[in-house]
Design an enzyme around this catalytic site. Structure first.
Site, PDB file in Angstrom:
ATOM      1  N   ASP A   1      -5.625  14.114   7.014  1.00 31.51           N
ATOM      2  CA  ASP A   1      -4.920  13.140   5.966  1.00 31.51           C
ATOM      3  C   ASP A   1      -3.634  13.588   6.019  1.00 31.51           C
ATOM      4  OD1 ASP A   1      -3.901  12.065   3.869  1.00 31.51           O
ATOM      5  OD2 ASP A   1      -5.327  12.221   2.684  1.00 31.51           O
ATOM      6  N   GLY A   2      -2.404  12.772   6.806  1.00 33.07           N
ATOM      7  CA  GLY A   2      -1.344  13.258   6.779  1.00 33.07           C
ATOM      8  C   GLY A   2      -0.620  13.720   5.395  1.00 33.07           C
TER       9      GLY A   2
ATOM     10  N   ASP B   1       4.683   7.134  10.028  1.00 33.05           N
ATOM     11  CA  ASP B   1       4.483   5.496  10.434  1.00 33.05           C
ATOM     12  C   ASP B   1       2.828   5.450  10.319  1.00 33.05           C
ATOM     13  OD1 ASP B   1       4.742   2.886  11.472  1.00 33.05           O
ATOM     14  OD2 ASP B   1       4.653   3.700  13.686  1.00 33.05           O
TER      15      ASP B   1
END
Length: 289
Positions: A142-143, A160
């Protein structure tokens, strides 16, 4: 991500265009509607989709590392401040357009791509994303959680990340932007892709401003209905327009990017970012940022 598919290449033979059209019609009829990542393949290109209406990523078969979608070229505007960063973190892999471009054209840069969906990562070979090595790493995570880690601090974070229904809420939260600010190097820069149709943009921009202060710009992306956010640590103003244009011209000698108009939009975008009343009007068709 989430951009319309580019128009057909006028140089493509009529037969190839017909075959591509037939492939697209089969895709419309057969693609799942549950947000599963799917690939549309034609004779000239590959594109990644989470639904049939929006293109997440687009790759030319002839030139797999070329940035086809306009918003990806605008996001490379970070080169105007960081022409050769030591490290870039990319939140959201998709078809790997930004990752491949940075890996190929910034040979002194280490690129780490963070993608939450293993099904997207599983498509990396089809989109010709190079295997991991000392300069490239693809991480399944998970960014929003990744940027809270304690690893090396990148000069640039590119955001993005999208799902079928738009940008995940955690990638537009005040906590996420604060974590990005803390994770970035002392002169680091955050670049994020937003959809013009996203009604949450005023909230996102307010959250960014609460963290980065006046050191931000928001501008219409090249050839698209997306917006690009630039936020940086350091002085509250970008260099002068003359300085940015000089840098753009020098960079265009080695990068196939339209950095001169990007420099102009970035500089104009400082005024937009400084005016909360303007944030609610960004999606208007007449807007020419």
């Amino acid at each position: 991500m989430n951009e319309r598919k580019p128009d057909a290449d006028p140089g493509v033979a009529a037969g190839s265009r017909r075959t591509s059209f037939e492939s697209y019609m089969r895709f419309l009829a057969e693609a799942p509607r549950d947000g599963t990542p799917v690939v549309l393949e034609t004779e000239t290109a590959l594109s990644l989709h989470f639904d049939v209406l929006a293109t997440q990523s687009f790759m030319s078969r002839r030139d797999p590392d070329r940035l086809v979608l306009g918003y990806t070229r605008t996001m490379m505007g970070f080169l105007l401040l960081h022409p050769s960063p030591a490290r870039i973190s990319v939140i959201g892999l998709g078809g790997g357009s930004l990752v491949k471009y940075c890996y190929r054209h910034l040979p002194a840069t280490r690129v780490v791509a963070v993608e939450i969906d293993p099904a997207v990562i599983a498509l990396r070979e089809r989109f010709r994303i190079p295997p991991d090595d000392v300069r490239l790493q693809v991480v399944c995570a998970d960014g929003a959680e990744y940027v809270r880690g304690r690893e090396a601090r990148p000069e640039v974070i590119l955001v993005d990340g999208f799902l079928a229904d738009g940008m995940p809420l955690q990638l537009g939260s005040a906590g996420f932007y604060a974590a990005c600010h803390a994770r970035l190097a002392d002169d680091g820069m955050l670049v994020a892709n937003f959809l013009a149709s996203d009604r949450g943009m005023p909230h996102y921009l307010g959250a960014v401003r609460a963290v980065f202060g006046a050191s931000m710009s928001v501008a219409r992306a090249e050839d698209s209905c997306n917006y690009t956010l630039f936020a940086w640590k350091g002085p509250p103003r970008l260099p002068s327009l003359q300085t940015l244009l000089a840098r753009a011209r020098a960079l265009e000698a080695v990068h196939a990017l339209k950095l001169t108009p990007t420099a102009r939009r970035m500089k104009r975008g400082e005024a937009v970012a400084a005016d909360p009343d303007a944030w609610h009007a960004l999606a208007r068709p007449r807007d020419t940022l």
